[in-house]
Design a protein around this motif. Structure first.
Motif, PDB file in Angstrom:
ATOM      1  N   VAL A   1       0.853  -1.192   0.000  1.00  0.00           N
ATOM      2  CA  VAL A   1       0.000   0.000   0.000  1.00  0.00           C
ATOM      3  C   VAL A   1       0.890   1.245   0.000  1.00  0.00           C
ATOM      4  CG1 VAL A   1      -1.977   1.140   1.041  1.00  0.00           C
ATOM      5  CG2 VAL A   1      -1.654  -1.320   1.380  1.00  0.00           C
ATOM      6  N   HIS A   2       0.841   1.993  -1.085  1.00  0.00           N
ATOM      7  CA  HIS A   2       1.712   3.161  -1.237  1.00  0.00           C
ATOM      8  C   HIS A   2       1.183   4.364  -0.469  1.00  0.00           C
ATOM      9  CE1 HIS A   2      -1.046   5.301  -3.960  1.00  0.00           C
ATOM     10  NE2 HIS A   2      -1.326   4.104  -4.476  1.00  0.00           N
TER      11      HIS A   2
ATOM     12  N   PHE B   1      -4.203   3.689  -4.969  1.00  0.00           N
ATOM     13  CA  PHE B   1      -5.215   4.682  -4.625  1.00  0.00           C
ATOM     14  C   PHE B   1      -5.676   5.484  -5.837  1.00  0.00           C
ATOM     15  CE2 PHE B   1      -3.268   4.549  -0.208  1.00  0.00           C
ATOM     16  CZ  PHE B   1      -4.351   3.877   0.356  1.00  0.00           C
ATOM     17  N   GLY B   2      -5.026   5.303  -6.965  1.00  0.00           N
ATOM     18  CA  GLY B   2      -5.452   5.984  -8.187  1.00  0.00           C
ATOM     19  C   GLY B   2      -5.036   7.431  -8.267  1.00  0.00           C
TER      20      GLY B   2
ATOM     21  N   PRO C   1      -0.950  11.412 -15.178  1.00  0.00           N
ATOM     22  CA  PRO C   1      -1.525  12.713 -14.817  1.00  0.00           C
ATOM     23  C   PRO C   1      -2.133  12.675 -13.421  1.00  0.00           C
ATOM     24  CG  PRO C   1      -2.933  11.564 -16.391  1.00  0.00           C
ATOM     25  CD  PRO C   1      -1.674  10.777 -16.310  1.00  0.00           C
ATOM     26  N   PRO C   2      -1.872  13.686 -12.578  1.00  0.00           N
ATOM     27  CA  PRO C   2      -2.449  13.711 -11.231  1.00  0.00           C
ATOM     28  C   PRO C   2      -3.974  13.710 -11.271  1.00  0.00           C
ATOM     29  CG  PRO C   2      -0.676  15.325 -11.424  1.00  0.00           C
ATOM     30  CD  PRO C   2      -0.960  14.823 -12.808  1.00  0.00           C
ATOM     31  N   GLN C   3      -4.557  12.861 -10.439  1.00  0.00           N
ATOM     32  CA  GLN C   3      -6.015  12.774 -10.312  1.00  0.00           C
ATOM     33  C   GLN C   3      -6.425  13.604  -9.096  1.00  0.00           C
ATOM     34  OE1 GLN C   3      -7.875  11.155 -12.672  1.00  0.00           O
ATOM     35  NE2 GLN C   3      -5.915  10.828 -13.717  1.00  0.00           N
TER      36      GLN C   3
ATOM     37  N   ALA D   1      -6.159   5.702 -14.011  1.00  0.00           N
ATOM     38  CA  ALA D   1      -7.567   5.916 -14.347  1.00  0.00           C
ATOM     39  C   ALA D   1      -8.504   5.272 -13.339  1.00  0.00           C
ATOM     40  CB  ALA D   1      -7.843   5.379 -15.751  1.00  0.00           C
ATOM     41  N   ILE D   2      -8.127   4.100 -12.820  1.00  0.00           N
ATOM     42  CA  ILE D   2      -9.018   3.344 -11.943  1.00  0.00           C
ATOM     43  C   ILE D   2      -8.263   2.931 -10.684  1.00  0.00           C
ATOM     44  CG2 ILE D   2     -10.472   1.289 -11.734  1.00  0.00           C
ATOM     45  CD1 ILE D   2     -10.750   1.304 -14.772  1.00  0.00           C
ATOM     46  N   PRO D   3      -8.769   3.285  -9.498  1.00  0.00           N
ATOM     47  CA  PRO D   3      -8.127   2.830  -8.257  1.00  0.00           C
ATOM     48  C   PRO D   3      -8.327   1.326  -8.067  1.00  0.00           C
ATOM     49  CG  PRO D   3      -9.659   4.642  -7.851  1.00  0.00           C
ATOM     50  CD  PRO D   3      -9.904   4.161  -9.234  1.00  0.00           C
ATOM     51  N   HIS D   4      -7.431   0.745  -7.286  1.00  0.00           N
ATOM     52  CA  HIS D   4      -7.559  -0.667  -6.931  1.00  0.00           C
ATOM     53  C   HIS D   4      -7.164  -0.805  -5.459  1.00  0.00           C
ATOM     54  CE1 HIS D   4      -7.270  -4.983  -6.784  1.00  0.00           C
ATOM     55  NE2 HIS D   4      -5.995  -4.907  -6.469  1.00  0.00           N
TER      56      HIS D   4
END
Length: 221
Positions: free
Chosen positions: A11-12, A38-39, A132-134, A43-46
């Motif tokens: 977990v980052h 955490f995304g 790209p930062p979300q 595009a998609i968190p996991h």
């Protein structure tokens, strides 16, 4: 269950992604690594945890998230550059001032690239971000750092916890780390900063091995 069969959830922390674990994963490619995301740059968190017993390794905010989640299938946690609380409060003066996090939140809204870049530089790396930062997810992460308090959870965690921290960490200084955990919590101090998974992968992997051995003994007991 053999030690090598146990999944290892990674977990980052804030401002990073699963790529922070690449040096550790390359050093031991045959492990069942399960990096969460955490995304912040994807595009998609996991963030789904395994439906079987596992070991967890968290970095920075990832440690606080793990402690707050208290995953029931977790058999042991290795916390790198971690903490059970980050923001200062009346009973936690060693923490980071909430005003600093509030300023980051406001700045993130107008300048997400610069906010992330400056944080990563302070943490000890000028590596380019992986995408790209979300904005919305990064904002949620800063709010977690400002809000979450897992000190009691860390004291009552049913699985063993080991910590490793850097003596020159500018994001989570040693005083913050020590104060956020119970005095008996083992902390392995490294001559390093806030990015031990990147700068000390061999030491991190050796500590993961020791935790896995501990888990194996507990499972056989």
């Amino acid at each position: 269950m053999a030690m090598t069969d146990l999944p290892i959830v990674l977990v980052h922390g804030w401002g990073f992604g699963p790529e922070i674990w690449d040096p550790i994963r390359r050093a031991s490619p045959d492990r069942d690594w399960r990096p969460l995301d955490f995304g912040y740059f994807s595009a998609i968190p996991h963030v789904e945890l395994p439906d079987r017993p596992f070991m967890a390794v968290g970095h920075s905010l990832g440690t606080l998230w793990l402690l707050s989640e208290m995953p029931e299938r977790c058999r042991g946690m290795m916390l790198l550059n971690g903490f059970a609380r980050f923001a200062a409060s009346d009973d936690f003066p060693q923490g980071v001032s909430p005003r600093i996090l509030t300023r980051m939140i406001h700045r993130l809204e107008g300048a997400p690239d610069a906010t992330v870049r400056d944080f990563r530089h302070k943490a000890g790396t000028d590596m380019p971000v992986p995408g790209p930062p979300q904005h919305a997810r990064l904002l949620d992460g800063l709010r977690m750092l400002r809000r979450l308090d897992a000190r009691q959870a860390a004291r009552s965690m049913p699985c063993p916890i080991y910590c490793s921290a850097g003596t020159h960490d500018t994001i989570a200084p040693p005083a913050l780390t020590q104060a956020s955990f119970a005095p008996a919590t083992p902390i392995d101090w490294q001559e390093g900063g806030h990015l031990l998974p990147l700068t000390h992968p061999d030491a991190c992997l050796a500590m993961i091995d020791r935790m896995m051995e501990r888990i194996s003994r507990d499972l056989l007991a």
